[in-house]
Design a protein around this motif. Structure first.
Motif, PDB file in Angstrom:
ATOM      1  N   LEU A 192       0.822  -1.209   0.000  1.00  0.00           N
ATOM      2  CA  LEU A 192       0.000   0.000   0.000  1.00  0.00           C
ATOM      3  C   LEU A 192       0.855   1.259   0.000  1.00  0.00           C
ATOM      4  O   LEU A 192       0.628   2.178  -0.796  1.00  0.00           O
ATOM      5  CB  LEU A 192      -0.928   0.006   1.210  1.00  0.00           C
ATOM      6  CG  LEU A 192      -2.184  -0.848   1.123  1.00  0.00           C
ATOM      7  CD1 LEU A 192      -2.886  -0.888   2.475  1.00  0.00           C
ATOM      8  CD2 LEU A 192      -3.137  -0.307   0.054  1.00  0.00           C
TER       9      LEU A 192
ATOM     10  N   SER B  15       2.444   1.863  -3.271  1.00  0.00           N
ATOM     11  CA  SER B  15       1.529   2.092  -4.397  1.00  0.00           C
ATOM     12  C   SER B  15       0.821   3.438  -4.320  1.00  0.00           C
ATOM     13  O   SER B  15       0.659   4.123  -5.341  1.00  0.00           O
ATOM     14  CB  SER B  15       0.457   0.991  -4.443  1.00  0.00           C
ATOM     15  OG  SER B  15       1.020  -0.293  -4.531  1.00  0.00           O
ATOM     16  N   VAL B  16       0.371   3.796  -3.138  1.00  0.00           N
ATOM     17  CA  VAL B  16      -0.415   5.025  -2.970  1.00  0.00           C
ATOM     18  C   VAL B  16       0.541   6.143  -2.567  1.00  0.00           C
ATOM     19  O   VAL B  16       0.760   6.413  -1.383  1.00  0.00           O
ATOM     20  CB  VAL B  16      -1.527   4.819  -1.920  1.00  0.00           C
ATOM     21  CG1 VAL B  16      -2.429   6.063  -1.839  1.00  0.00           C
ATOM     22  CG2 VAL B  16      -2.361   3.586  -2.252  1.00  0.00           C
ATOM     23  N   VAL B  17       1.139   6.777  -3.571  1.00  0.00           N
ATOM     24  CA  VAL B  17       2.163   7.800  -3.341  1.00  0.00           C
ATOM     25  C   VAL B  17       2.031   8.934  -4.353  1.00  0.00           C
ATOM     26  O   VAL B  17       1.558   8.708  -5.460  1.00  0.00           O
ATOM     27  CB  VAL B  17       3.586   7.186  -3.470  1.00  0.00           C
ATOM     28  CG1 VAL B  17       3.891   6.293  -2.293  1.00  0.00           C
ATOM     29  CG2 VAL B  17       3.746   6.415  -4.772  1.00  0.00           C
TER      30      VAL B  17
ATOM     31  N   ARG C 180       1.580  10.681  -0.542  1.00  0.00           N
ATOM     32  CA  ARG C 180       0.395  10.855   0.286  1.00  0.00           C
ATOM     33  C   ARG C 180       0.494  12.170   1.059  1.00  0.00           C
ATOM     34  O   ARG C 180       1.484  12.415   1.747  1.00  0.00           O
ATOM     35  CB  ARG C 180       0.267   9.678   1.270  1.00  0.00           C
ATOM     36  CG  ARG C 180       0.106   8.340   0.575  1.00  0.00           C
ATOM     37  CD  ARG C 180      -0.084   7.201   1.572  1.00  0.00           C
ATOM     38  NE  ARG C 180       1.004   7.069   2.523  1.00  0.00           N
ATOM     39  CZ  ARG C 180       2.188   6.503   2.254  1.00  0.00           C
ATOM     40  NH1 ARG C 180       2.434   6.026   1.035  1.00  0.00           N
ATOM     41  NH2 ARG C 180       3.117   6.420   3.173  1.00  0.00           N
TER      42      ARG C 180
ATOM     43  N   SER D   7      -2.286   8.863   5.576  1.00  0.00           N
ATOM     44  CA  SER D   7      -3.425   8.366   4.808  1.00  0.00           C
ATOM     45  C   SER D   7      -4.539   9.380   5.025  1.00  0.00           C
ATOM     46  O   SER D   7      -5.291   9.305   5.992  1.00  0.00           O
ATOM     47  CB  SER D   7      -3.835   6.975   5.287  1.00  0.00           C
ATOM     48  OG  SER D   7      -4.881   6.466   4.512  1.00  0.00           O
TER      49      SER D   7
END
Length: 200
Positions: free
Chosen positions: A17, A20-22, A24, A45
């Motif tokens: 996670l 992948s989620v960058v 943030r 997050s």
């Protein structure tokens, strides 16, 4: 490669996670009303979940020892402040993630001054160029290991005039910092502006 999510343990899932989620955006949250200790912690997050009324959401993961001070303070007091992390304060952002006892203020430990808020009793960071006063709306629990998603309604903004241009917050002047995987951070980088899309 293909990675099946089903057999992954929480640590492996987390690594995927955060890679992948960058980048943030970081919610740098002050919580706690004096004479209680004012807690300061960064959460990566983070997003806005409603435009009007303005509402923000951020995830507070559990520690192995239990819930973090931030969620305890928010649910006790019903309010908090989200301060925007910027690249001139990156060392303090990182340092404020250290685990300290509940009666020790991370803001004080990082040499950061607090300032009074207008509509909530929780102080904001004096050095933050943007701070959003929030009233707690709800906490949503997704899983025992996934932590809690905290949603709050923004009741006021504090914005440094140095980052305002024509009534808007200028992102390039604000210079926000984002979180990557591991103890790594990213500045704004190059900004690409394209023509508006018709009907977009």
């Amino acid at each position: 490669m293909f990675i099946d999510a089903a057999p992954l343990d929480p640590a492996a899932t987390y690594r995927l996670l955060v890679g992948s989620v960058v980048p943030r955006p970081i919610a740098w949250v002050t919580s706690g009303i004096p004479p209680h200790t004012v807690n300061l912690a960064p959460f990566s997050s983070f997003a806005w979940v409603s435009q009007h009324p303005a509402m923000l959401g951020f995830t507070i993961n559990r520690r192995p020892t239990g819930r973090k001070d931030t969620i305890e303070n928010i649910e006790r007091d019903g309010q908090y402040v989200v301060n925007v992390a910027t690249d001139d304060l990156i060392e303090q952002v990182h340092g404020s993630s250290a685990f300290l006892a509940p009666d020790v203020s991370e803001a004080e430990a990082q040499g950061l001054d607090l300032a009074g808020s207008e509509k909530v009793d929780v102080p904001r960071l004096a050095a933050a160029k943007v701070s959003m006063e929030c009233v707690h709306e709800r906490t949503i629990e997704f899983s025992p290991t996934g932590g809690q998603f905290v949603v709050g309604r923004v009741v006021g903004w504090h914005v440094d005039e140095s980052v305002m241009v024509d009534g808007r917050i200028d992102t390039e002047l604000l210079r926000p910092v984002g979180r990557l995987a591991g103890p790594r951070y990213s500045g704004l980088g190059d900004v690409v502006e394209l023509p508006p899309v018709p009907g977009g």
